[in-house]
Scaffold this motif. Structure first.
Motif, short mmCIF file in Angstrom:
data_model
loop_
_atom_site.label_atom_id
_atom_site.label_comp_id
_atom_site.label_asym_id
_atom_site.label_seq_id
_atom_site.Cartn_x
_atom_site.Cartn_y
_atom_site.Cartn_z
N ARG A 23 60.29 73.00 0.71
CA ARG A 23 59.54 72.73 -0.98
C ARG A 23 59.52 74.02 -1.44
O ARG A 23 59.71 73.74 -2.81
CB ARG A 23 57.93 71.98 0.11
CG ARG A 23 57.66 71.87 -1.67
CD ARG A 23 56.21 71.16 -1.08
NE ARG A 23 56.35 69.50 0.33
CZ ARG A 23 54.85 68.92 0.36
NH1 ARG A 23 54.08 69.52 0.18
NH2 ARG A 23 54.93 68.19 1.63
N VAL A 24 59.06 74.94 -1.72
CA VAL A 24 58.77 76.39 -2.01
C VAL A 24 60.63 76.19 -2.48
O VAL A 24 60.53 76.41 -3.86
CB VAL A 24 58.20 77.37 -1.69
CG1 VAL A 24 58.74 78.67 -2.47
CG2 VAL A 24 57.13 76.87 -1.29
N ALA A 30 64.82 73.86 -8.34
CA ALA A 30 64.69 73.12 -9.74
C ALA A 30 63.93 73.91 -10.66
O ALA A 30 65.41 73.35 -11.81
CB ALA A 30 63.55 71.49 -9.39
N ARG A 31 63.14 74.45 -10.39
CA ARG A 31 62.82 75.68 -12.03
C ARG A 31 64.04 76.05 -12.52
O ARG A 31 64.69 76.45 -13.46
CB ARG A 31 62.19 76.14 -11.56
CG ARG A 31 60.06 76.08 -11.04
CD ARG A 31 59.58 76.54 -11.97
NE ARG A 31 59.70 77.65 -10.48
CZ ARG A 31 58.31 77.64 -9.03
NH1 ARG A 31 58.14 76.40 -9.20
NH2 ARG A 31 58.72 78.85 -8.64
N ARG A 37 69.30 74.45 -17.80
CA ARG A 37 70.06 72.86 -18.40
C ARG A 37 69.93 73.17 -20.13
O ARG A 37 69.74 72.80 -20.98
CB ARG A 37 69.53 72.15 -17.97
CG ARG A 37 70.32 71.16 -17.10
CD ARG A 37 69.96 70.32 -15.70
NE ARG A 37 70.89 70.15 -14.58
CZ ARG A 37 69.90 68.86 -13.68
NH1 ARG A 37 69.05 68.27 -13.68
NH2 ARG A 37 70.88 68.59 -12.71
N SER A 38 68.09 73.85 -19.96
CA SER A 38 67.01 73.75 -21.42
C SER A 38 67.43 75.07 -21.65
O SER A 38 66.43 76.15 -21.40
CB SER A 38 65.76 73.10 -20.93
OG SER A 38 66.08 71.30 -20.46
#
Length: 205
Positions: A23-24, A30-31, A37-38
């Motif tokens: 999960r970590v 994801a971060r 992307r941003s």
């Protein structure tokens, strides 16, 4: 007994690590993906904007007549006379404000004729705004208006007076403009008389 408790704690910690590690890792991925992307927003640089405006003012000063530059320096806008009456009894005149519509009015009465909305984008988008410095915006309007008035007026969005520019403010600016012309003409007259006056050497007291 203590050894058994420690062993149990270690086993539970290992189990929790095994359960939480995926999960970590997903959150970290994801971060990282979101960061790619941003891109980070470009924050405005006040120093850069001041330098850009300084260069824009120098460019404007080099392009317009001395009287027009003094007008913009003192009042914050330019006045341009129309080259055509365009069906009216008299040609109108225009007030050019930074990042505001061009305001048309009749010089004899001060009656507002309309607002012409035009937009000029900054080709240098490194600051992320696309907004021209104030003096560059005024210069772009001045060049378009003096270069091809009919084309600018034909392509601009025309609105009735007061749509975006406060008519009361425009009336005040016209009063300021009239006073500015009056004071400038008086200064010019005094300078002319002074240049023709005889030079008298001071006498010792």
């Amino acid at each position: 007994m203590l050894v058994a408790v420690v062993a149990a704690v270690v086993a539970l910690a290992a189990l929790a690590t095994d359960l939480l590690a995926p999960r970590v890792a997903r959150r970290r991925r994801a971060r990282a993906e979101n960061a790619r992307r941003s891109p980070a927003p470009i924050l405005p640089d006040p120093g850069r904007e001041r330098r850009a405006e300084h260069r824009a003012r120098e460019l404007l000063r080099s392009c317009v007549a001395a009287e027009d530059w003094e007008m913009y320096r003192d009042l914050g806008f330019l006045r341009v006379s129309s080259s055509s009456a365009d069906g009216r009894d008299e040609p109108c005149a225009y007030l050019l404000y930074p990042h505001r519509p061009i305001v048309a009015y009749l010089p004899s009465s001060g009656r507002l004729v309309g607002e012409y909305c035009v937009s000029f984008e900054d080709p240098d988008t490194t600051n992320g705004t696309g907004r021209l410095p104030d003096s560059d915006d005024v210069l772009a309007k001045w060049m378009a208006l003096t270069g091809d008035e009919h084309e600018l007026i034909a392509t601009a969005n025309m609105h009735l007076p007061g749509r975006q520019v406060d008519p009361v403010q425009v009336e005040r600016d016209l009063v300021r403009l009239a006073r500015w012309y009056h004071h400038r003409s008086r200064r010019s007259a005094k300078a002319g008389r002074g240049s023709d006056a005889p030079v008298v050497a001071p006498t010792a007291s």
